[in-house]
Structures are given as structure tokens and as C-alpha cells.
Design a protein around this motif. Structure first.
Motif, PDB file in Angstrom:
ATOM      1  N   ARG A   1       0.383  -1.127   0.167  1.00 33.62           N
ATOM      2  CA  ARG A   1      -0.018  -0.192   0.161  1.00 33.62           C
ATOM      3  C   ARG A   1       0.955   0.999   0.312  1.00 33.62           C
ATOM      4  O   ARG A   1       0.522   1.940  -0.901  1.00 33.62           O
TER       5      ARG A   1
ATOM      6  N   LEU B   1       0.499   4.017  -3.364  1.00 36.06           N
ATOM      7  CA  LEU B   1       0.974   5.562  -2.266  1.00 36.06           C
ATOM      8  C   LEU B   1       1.395   6.886  -2.483  1.00 36.06           C
ATOM      9  O   LEU B   1       1.638   7.410  -3.076  1.00 36.06           O
TER      10      LEU B   1
ATOM     11  N   ARG C   1       0.712   8.087  -6.108  1.00 38.65           N
ATOM     12  CA  ARG C   1      -0.742   8.912  -6.269  1.00 38.65           C
ATOM     13  C   ARG C   1       0.379  10.738  -5.317  1.00 38.65           C
ATOM     14  O   ARG C   1      -0.443  11.722  -5.795  1.00 38.65           O
TER      15      ARG C   1
END
Length: 307
Positions: free
Chosen positions: A204, A208, A211
Motif C-alpha cells: 500500500r 501511495l 498518488r
């Protein structure tokens, strides 16, 4: 015919047999063949593909475009390609949608590594796959400097991951050679305290980054796939080929290519689904699993985080 501009060796001497749902299918493949200077020797329909290929005397490049094909017909067509790829050593390119990944890999079985797989390909991917298939045995592909550099980076990355895991494996085998690991008295791999949740958190965190910095900057499909499969192993779960392609966070065609590379390096193994022959799973090999545990143990010993 369009003037070829890629300079691929052997393109004009290759007979491409294109198989699609109907005569209107395969437009992207036909355009790519024309751009690289090749020709479509035959355009056949998916129904009855096995019989149609059985009547071909030469050794063409089989181009199978599954766009719009229902599962039953796609399975039948891919099985035909697998048969001829294995029995007659014909070169084959299979293009599929994301939804067809598991079906195609399961139908190809042992022939998977002998077939060039494309998933929702763009024009560049079509040209690259067709040129490589057409150039085998015809002097190779005269790729551009940029293409050669890209391929070199791919091979270097695979070699780096393989070398890292092999080195960690050797450390855990008390200095013994890899082929001696079954006969030595080395202790079993140290399994550090790592949970599936910890590994999932790493994945994760890696996503991230995209992003904030955009997609494509931190592509590392080999490690992302190894982490995803390691988490699944710890959970006692199974991972389908299509699911692993998503976890790789790269284009599906690229992910399939990496799965092939890691399988060839014996870091991954393919497993058929006993309850559904149209689905295939991928798992870490025992060698890779042991190396992942040793890697985590080495990080813990050095007080470093798993990243």
C-alpha cells in the motif's frame, strides 16, 4: 501497403496467419503487420481454427486476436495454438483482454512460455511482439538504441532480483551450493516474525507514492509481485494470474512478460485450478519463499524496515 519504418529483419519473409472472430476483426494487428513491412498470408475465423491450421504446410507466425470471443471459443482457439506451438514449433502471438488472462494462461499450460502474450495491446506492443516473432530464425530484430536500452534494463532488473534472492538463499544454506540444499545439514530457513498485514502495508505504501508523484515513476513489477505472493503465502491464499498482473502495477502485457521471466528463473510456479481448468494460479516457489523469509530475517537483524 504502408511503408515499413521500423527496420525489423525478416518482416517481409514472414507469413502471418491471423485468426479473429470474423473477417472484420484484427484491424490493429493488420495495421501493425503492414507498418513493419509484413503480410497476412491468411485470415481465418476462430471457429474451426484447429482444422484450418492443420492444413497449413509452412511454419507461419500464428496471430490470435481474442477480441469479442466468448470463453468457450477462446478456450478452443488457444488450445489449438498451444497444440501447434508445441508439436510444430510454430511461433505464436496471442492478444487478449484483461478478463481473458486466466483463461488463456490455463489453456496454454506448458506452452505458455513459448507464446508471446499481449493484453489490451497498443500499436507499439503489437509491432514489437510481431517483429520479435517474425524475426526468430531470420536474423533477429534490429531494434533502435532506445529499444535495446529498455530491454537491457529489463534483463538487468531480473538478474538483480534473482541474484539477491540466490545470495540470501546461499547465506541460509551455510555456504552450501544451491544444488546441494537438499542433502546438506543446514538449518531450516529462519522465519522472522512477519505478518501478511505487514507485507500488505508495504504494498500500500508503494502504491501511495504514485498518488503524489504520478504513475510509472516507481515501476518495480518483479518486487511488487514477489511481495504480493509472499503475503498470499503467509495468508494461505492463492493468487490468480490476472490478480498478480494487477498487483504488478504495470501494463498487463508487461506484467505477463515479467511473470514469464520470474517463472523461468524458478522464483514463481504456475498451478492449475483443479476445480476450474480455465483458471491458473501463480505462487512463490519453495526456493523463493525460503529466500523471502531469510531476507526478512536479515532486515530484522540489521534493524531495517521491509520496503
Amino acid at each position: 501497403m504502408a511503408t515499413p519504418f521500423y527496420g525489423f529483419a525478416g518482416a517481409r519473409t514472414t507469413a502471418f496467419v491471423l485468426a479473429t472472430m470474423d473477417a472484420a476483426g484484427g484491424a490493429a494487428a493488420q495495421e501493425a503487420i503492414a507498418l513493419m513491412g509484413g503480410t497476412v498470408a491468411a485470415h481465418v475465423a476462430l471457429p474451426g481454427l484447429h482444422d484450418a491450421l492443420d492444413m497449413v504446410d509452412s511454419a507461419p507466425v500464428i496471430v490470435l486476436d481474442l477480441e469479442g470471443a466468448p470463453d468457450d471459443l477462446a478456450d478452443e482457439a488457444v488450445s489449438a495454438v498451444a497444440t501447434f506451438s508445441a508439436e510444430r514449433a510454430w511461433r505464436s502471438v496471442v492478444a487478449m483482454s484483461v478478463a481473458q488472462i486466466d483463461l488463456v494462461v490455463a489453456a496454454l499450460g506448458e506452452a505458455t512460455d513459448a507464446v508471446h502474450l499481449l493484453c489490451a495491446p497498443d500499436q507499439a506492443e503489437w509491432i514489437s511482439a510481431l517483429a520479435i516473432a517474425g524475426a526468430k530464425g531470420a536474423g533477429g530484430v534490429r531494434a533502435s538504441d532506445e529499444e535495446r536500452e529498455h530491454l537491457a534494463r529489463l534483463h538487468a532488473e531480473v538478474a538483480r532480483v534473482a541474484e539477491l534472492l540466490a545470495r540470501l538463499g546461499e547465506r541460509g544454506a551455510a555456504g552450501g551450493r544451491a544444488e546441494d540444499r537438499h542433502t546438506t545439514f543446514a538449518p531450516a530457513p529462519t522465519e522472522a516474525l512477519v505478518t501478511p498485514g505487514t507485507v500488505r502495508d508495504v504494498l500500500r505504501a508503494r502504491r501511495l507514492r504514485d498518488r503524489f508523484f504520478g504513475n510509472g515513476l516507481f515501476e518495480d513489477p518483479a518486487w511488487d509481485m514477489l511481495l504480493d505472493l509472499f503475503a498470499a503465502r503467509l495468508e494461505g491464499g492463492r493468487v490468480s494470474v490476472s490478480s498478480l498482473c494487477i498487483a504488478a502495477a504495470v501494463a498487463p502485457t508487461t506484467a505477463l512478460r515479467w511473470i514469464g521471466k520470474l517463472t523461468a528463473l524458478r522464483l514463481l510456479v504456475r498451478e492449475p485450478d483443479a476445480s476450474d481448468r480455465r483458471r491458473a494460479f501463480v505462487a512463490l516457489s519453495d526456493q523463493a519463499t525460503a529466500s523471502m523469509h531469510r531476507y526478512v530475517a536479515a532486515l530484522a537483524e540489521a534493524r531495517l524496515p521491509l520496503v
